[in-house]
Motif scaffolding. Sequence first.
Motif, short mmCIF file in Angstrom:
data_model
loop_
_atom_site.label_atom_id
_atom_site.label_comp_id
_atom_site.label_asym_id
_atom_site.label_seq_id
_atom_site.Cartn_x
_atom_site.Cartn_y
_atom_site.Cartn_z
N TRP A 46 0.92 -1.16 -0.10
CA TRP A 46 0.04 -0.21 -0.06
C TRP A 46 0.81 1.12 0.02
O TRP A 46 1.87 1.12 0.29
N ILE A 97 -6.12 5.41 0.02
CA ILE A 97 -5.02 4.09 0.30
C ILE A 97 -4.92 3.45 -0.94
O ILE A 97 -5.82 2.86 -1.63
N LYS A 99 -3.01 0.81 -3.54
CA LYS A 99 -2.69 -0.66 -3.54
C LYS A 99 -1.78 -0.77 -4.76
O LYS A 99 -1.93 -0.39 -5.95
N CYS A 111 -5.33 -3.83 2.14
CA CYS A 111 -5.62 -2.52 2.16
C CYS A 111 -6.96 -2.07 2.94
O CYS A 111 -6.92 -1.11 3.71
#
Length: 186
Positions: A46, A97, A99, A111
């Motif tokens: 992440w 967030i 990935k 995540c």
Amino acid sequence: MNETLKTIAARYSCRAYTGEPVAKAHIEAIAKAGLQAPSAMNKQPWHIVAVTDKALVDELNEEALACLKKLEDKAMFERIQERGGKVFYNAPAMFLILKKTDGGSYTTNDCGIVQQNMALAATSLGLGNVIVGMAGIPFAQSEKAAELKAQFKWPEGYEFGMGLLVGHAVKDISPHEVDESKLTVI
């Protein structure tokens, strides 16, 4: 009940923010809680982008609205309009967030753990928060997607995973009722 369980029980999806900035120390604490999440084989697939520039959050809000308005199915656009016309509910801070594109089969789960750590951290600090998947819409559907990714300092090799809005709630509301019929103990 211990403090962790109290925080879990108190968390709700906040959809109305005052717009007041979130303290830098709180932003840092929330981000660190995300970075402390466990991951499969400790790969940590992440990258977290903390956005504290409300004007940038508002710009992304407008771009998301424009994308939703272009969809053939207008249901989501109309739902947002009924809720005040703000995809991001006037939140002053957003966490993206991201990935790893080639992070493996557990990347989405990892995540999700990051996002949950961050949501609970925000709640523990007395901040409203809501998980917001629609934050990814402009980065995927906008004609300005590449420009937006540059503005948000999006690293190469990552795609949108999840978003989290954070801010001071207009008012606290009660969390959803727990449905214990969703539990089986064997």
